[in-house]
Design a protein around this motif. Sequence first.
Motif, PDB file in Angstrom:
ATOM      1  N   TYR A 140       0.819  -1.105   0.003  1.00 32.34           N
ATOM      2  CA  TYR A 140      -0.030   0.058  -0.042  1.00 32.34           C
ATOM      3  C   TYR A 140       0.803   1.248   0.282  1.00 32.34           C
ATOM      4  N   VAL A 141       0.433   2.529  -0.308  1.00 27.75           N
ATOM      5  CA  VAL A 141       0.813   3.604  -0.340  1.00 27.75           C
ATOM      6  C   VAL A 141       0.358   4.348   1.017  1.00 27.75           C
ATOM      7  N   PRO A 142       1.388   4.475   2.057  1.00 26.50           N
ATOM      8  CA  PRO A 142       0.820   5.305   3.182  1.00 26.50           C
ATOM      9  C   PRO A 142      -0.316   6.397   2.986  1.00 26.50           C
ATOM     10  N   LEU A 143      -1.264   6.663   3.673  1.00 24.11           N
ATOM     11  CA  LEU A 143      -2.302   7.757   3.470  1.00 24.11           C
ATOM     12  C   LEU A 143      -1.194   9.068   3.714  1.00 24.11           C
ATOM     13  N   ARG A 144      -0.389   9.209   4.771  1.00 24.33           N
ATOM     14  CA  ARG A 144       0.360  10.366   4.953  1.00 24.33           C
ATOM     15  C   ARG A 144       1.306  10.942   3.649  1.00 24.33           C
ATOM     16  N   ASP A 145       1.703   9.953   2.948  1.00 23.60           N
ATOM     17  CA  ASP A 145       2.830  10.134   1.793  1.00 23.60           C
ATOM     18  C   ASP A 145       1.691  10.813   0.811  1.00 23.60           C
ATOM     19  N   ILE A 146       0.371  10.067   0.571  1.00 21.55           N
ATOM     20  CA  ILE A 146      -0.494  10.795  -0.488  1.00 21.55           C
ATOM     21  C   ILE A 146      -0.736  12.105  -0.009  1.00 21.55           C
ATOM     22  N   LEU A 192     -11.642   4.886   2.691  1.00 18.37           N
ATOM     23  CA  LEU A 192     -11.234   3.504   2.597  1.00 18.37           C
ATOM     24  C   LEU A 192     -10.070   3.184   3.693  1.00 18.37           C
ATOM     25  N   TYR A 193      -9.201   4.103   3.691  1.00 19.99           N
ATOM     26  CA  TYR A 193      -7.804   3.993   4.585  1.00 19.99           C
ATOM     27  C   TYR A 193      -8.433   3.599   6.126  1.00 19.99           C
ATOM     28  N   MET A 194      -9.614   4.501   6.447  1.00 12.94           N
ATOM     29  CA  MET A 194     -10.015   4.267   7.888  1.00 12.94           C
ATOM     30  C   MET A 194     -10.969   3.043   7.846  1.00 12.94           C
ATOM     31  N   ASP A 195     -11.615   2.823   6.657  1.00 12.32           N
ATOM     32  CA  ASP A 195     -12.486   1.674   6.623  1.00 12.32           C
ATOM     33  C   ASP A 195     -11.835   0.149   6.834  1.00 12.32           C
ATOM     34  N   THR A 196     -10.583   0.196   6.294  1.00 16.06           N
ATOM     35  CA  THR A 196      -9.961  -1.072   6.206  1.00 16.06           C
ATOM     36  C   THR A 196      -9.736  -1.545   7.971  1.00 16.06           C
ATOM     37  N   ALA A 197     -10.100  -0.425   8.639  1.00 17.91           N
ATOM     38  CA  ALA A 197      -9.908  -0.670  10.222  1.00 17.91           C
ATOM     39  C   ALA A 197     -11.118  -1.264  10.687  1.00 17.91           C
ATOM     40  N   HIS A 198     -12.374  -1.356   9.977  1.00 18.12           N
ATOM     41  CA  HIS A 198     -13.381  -2.018  10.768  1.00 18.12           C
ATOM     42  C   HIS A 198     -13.674  -1.250  12.037  1.00 18.12           C
ATOM     43  N   THR A 199     -14.168   0.096  11.879  1.00 16.27           N
ATOM     44  CA  THR A 199     -14.022   0.997  13.123  1.00 16.27           C
ATOM     45  C   THR A 199     -15.510   1.460  13.249  1.00 16.27           C
ATOM     46  N   PRO A 200     -15.490   2.165  14.446  1.00 16.94           N
ATOM     47  CA  PRO A 200     -16.638   3.244  14.626  1.00 16.94           C
ATOM     48  C   PRO A 200     -15.711   4.365  14.135  1.00 16.94           C
ATOM     49  N   SER A 201     -16.319   4.628  12.657  1.00 14.95           N
ATOM     50  CA  SER A 201     -15.461   5.643  11.905  1.00 14.95           C
ATOM     51  C   SER A 201     -15.555   6.890  12.216  1.00 14.95           C
TER      52      SER A 201
ATOM     53  N   LYS B 191      -3.415  10.144  11.478  1.00 16.40           N
ATOM     54  CA  LYS B 191      -2.977   8.993  11.986  1.00 16.40           C
ATOM     55  C   LYS B 191      -3.756   8.604  13.264  1.00 16.40           C
ATOM     56  N   LEU B 192      -4.110   9.575  14.103  1.00 20.48           N
ATOM     57  CA  LEU B 192      -5.270   9.345  15.064  1.00 20.48           C
ATOM     58  C   LEU B 192      -6.425   8.828  14.553  1.00 20.48           C
ATOM     59  N   TYR B 193      -6.923   9.576  13.497  1.00 18.25           N
ATOM     60  CA  TYR B 193      -8.236   9.015  13.228  1.00 18.25           C
ATOM     61  C   TYR B 193      -8.426   7.727  12.771  1.00 18.25           C
ATOM     62  N   MET B 194      -7.168   7.091  12.026  1.00 12.28           N
ATOM     63  CA  MET B 194      -6.950   5.677  11.680  1.00 12.28           C
ATOM     64  C   MET B 194      -6.685   4.958  12.883  1.00 12.28           C
ATOM     65  N   ASP B 195      -6.037   5.420  13.804  1.00 18.45           N
ATOM     66  CA  ASP B 195      -5.472   4.663  15.246  1.00 18.45           C
ATOM     67  C   ASP B 195      -6.712   4.292  15.838  1.00 18.45           C
ATOM     68  N   THR B 196      -7.782   5.343  16.119  1.00 16.48           N
ATOM     69  CA  THR B 196      -8.993   4.940  16.985  1.00 16.48           C
ATOM     70  C   THR B 196      -9.631   3.595  16.354  1.00 16.48           C
ATOM     71  N   ALA B 197      -8.997   3.152  15.053  1.00 15.30           N
ATOM     72  CA  ALA B 197      -9.725   1.879  14.461  1.00 15.30           C
ATOM     73  C   ALA B 197      -8.993   0.753  15.019  1.00 15.30           C
ATOM     74  N   HIS B 198      -8.095   0.736  15.837  1.00 18.46           N
ATOM     75  CA  HIS B 198      -6.977  -0.379  16.323  1.00 18.46           C
ATOM     76  C   HIS B 198      -6.949  -1.449  15.197  1.00 18.46           C
ATOM     77  N   THR B 199      -6.164  -0.818  14.095  1.00 17.38           N
ATOM     78  CA  THR B 199      -6.132  -1.662  12.936  1.00 17.38           C
ATOM     79  C   THR B 199      -4.771  -1.929  12.525  1.00 17.38           C
ATOM     80  N   PRO B 200      -4.656  -2.936  11.404  1.00 17.54           N
ATOM     81  CA  PRO B 200      -3.286  -2.926  10.879  1.00 17.54           C
ATOM     82  C   PRO B 200      -3.320  -1.456   9.844  1.00 17.54           C
ATOM     83  N   SER B 201      -2.645  -0.536  10.474  1.00 12.90           N
ATOM     84  CA  SER B 201      -3.051   0.920   9.881  1.00 12.90           C
ATOM     85  C   SER B 201      -1.867   0.915   8.542  1.00 12.90           C
ATOM     86  N   GLU B 202      -2.470   1.767   7.599  1.00 16.89           N
ATOM     87  CA  GLU B 202      -1.895   1.921   6.295  1.00 16.89           C
ATOM     88  C   GLU B 202      -1.539   3.414   6.497  1.00 16.89           C
ATOM     89  N   TRP B 203      -1.468   3.901   7.540  1.00 17.91           N
ATOM     90  CA  TRP B 203      -1.203   5.227   7.538  1.00 17.91           C
ATOM     91  C   TRP B 203       0.352   5.838   7.010  1.00 17.91           C
TER      92      TRP B 203
END
Lengths: 203, 203
Positions: A140-146, A192-201, B191-203
Motif C-alpha cells: 500500500y501507499v501510506p495515507l500520509r504520503d498521499i 477507505l484507509y479508515m474503513d480497512t480498520a473496521h471501526t466506529p469511523s 494518524k489518530l483518526y486511523m488509530d482509533t480504529a485499532h487496525t493494521p494501519s496503512e497510515w
Amino acid sequence: MIHATKEIPGYAYGSKDIQLSPVSMQELEELKVTVGWTDDDPIYLRLAGEVLEDQTKQIVDHWRNGIIASIPDLARHSQTPEGDRIPAYVANSGERFEQWILDTCRRPYDQDWLNYQLEIARRHTSASKNKVDGVRSTPYVPLRDILAFIVVINETIKPYLAAKGHSAEDVAKMHLAWCKSLQLQTALWTKLYMDTAHTPSEW
Amino acid sequence: MIHATKEIPGYAYGSKDIQLSPVSMQELEELKVTVGWTDDDPIYLRLAGEVLEDQTKQIVDHWRNGIIASIPDLARHSQTPEGDRIPAYVANSGERFEQWILDTCRRPYDQDWLNYQLEIARRHTSASKNKVDGVRSTPYVPLRDILAFIVVINETIKPYLAAKGHSAEDVAKMHLAWCKSLQLQTALWTKLYMDTAHTPSEW
C-alpha cells in the motif's frame, strides 16, 4: 473529449466491475460545500482540461521521474520488494495517472466519478494495490504520503496551467478549482484507509 | 514572539500533560521530504508570522463567522446537540485557533510541536473533543471536513499574507510554506483518526 483515445491498461472508469462507493451523492454534495465549491469550479476545471490535455505526459514525467524517483520512500511503490523497477507497472499506472488529470478536469462529479474515487483508493491500499497490474510491490501507499505529496502536485501544476497564455486571473481560478478537487478526492480516499480498520469511523 | 502574551484557556503547548506523539521525528523528517520542504520554508513561515501577528483575530473571525457559521454541517461542532451556540467554547477555541496560526509560522517543528499535533488531533476526535472546555457538543469533527476545509483556509489566508505590502514573490513563498505546513499537519492528524480504529494501519 473526456475519454481516452486509446485503451489504457487497467483503466476501468464507469465499468460494471467497479464497486459502489460507500459515500453517498448527498455526502459528496456536503463535502463540496465544505471545500467551498462554486458553479465556477467545473467551468475552470474544464478550461484546465483544455490547457493540460497535450501536457499530461510531461506532467506525469515531471512528478514521477523528476520528483518521486529521487525520494526512495515514494519510489519504492512502483518497485519490487527487492528495489527493482517494474517497467510495465510504471508505464500502465503512468497512463492512468495521465488520464486521472483529465478526469479531474472533465468528468462530471456523479455516481461513476464517486465510484472511481473508491477504486483509486483501493489501488493505493492493500484492498487492491498491485492487483490490476499483477505485480509484486509495496502492499500500500501510506495515507500520509498521499496527503503530503498533494502539495507538490498542486504547486508543480501551476506552470502547466499557465502554459497556454491565459490571464493570471484565469490561471488562478483554474488552480483553485484544481486544488479544491484534489482535496475533495483525497478526503474521499481517506474513507477507505479508515474503513480497512473496521471501526466506529470518524471519517 | 512565539508565545502568547496572555493565558489562552486550554492551550497546553509544551506542557507535560501533552502525550508523546506516536510519530517519530524520523517519520516527520521523511514526511517533510515528501511535502517538498526546503530550508526556505521556515524562513518564509517566520515572515508570515510577522505579517499575520496582528491579524489573527480577524482571520479566525473570517473563517468562523464568515464561513463556518453559514455551513450547518460545520457550525454544529461548536454548538450543543440542541443547536445552541456555546459562547465560552467559541471564545476559548477561537483563541487557540489564533495561536495555532502563529504556532504554524513560528514554532520549531520539534518534538513538542509533533506532540501538539497529536493533541490538536485529539481535540478534534472522540479522544478529547469537548473535554478541555467541559462542553457538550458533537463527539468529533469528521476527518473529511477537516481535509476539505483546508482548501478554504489556504485560499482565504492569501490576502492576509499580502496585507503588509510584501512583493508578490515573497507572498507566494509564504503561501507555499503555509500550504506545506498545513498538509504536513493534516497528514499527522489523520494518524489518530486511523488509530482509533485499532487496525493494521496503512497510515
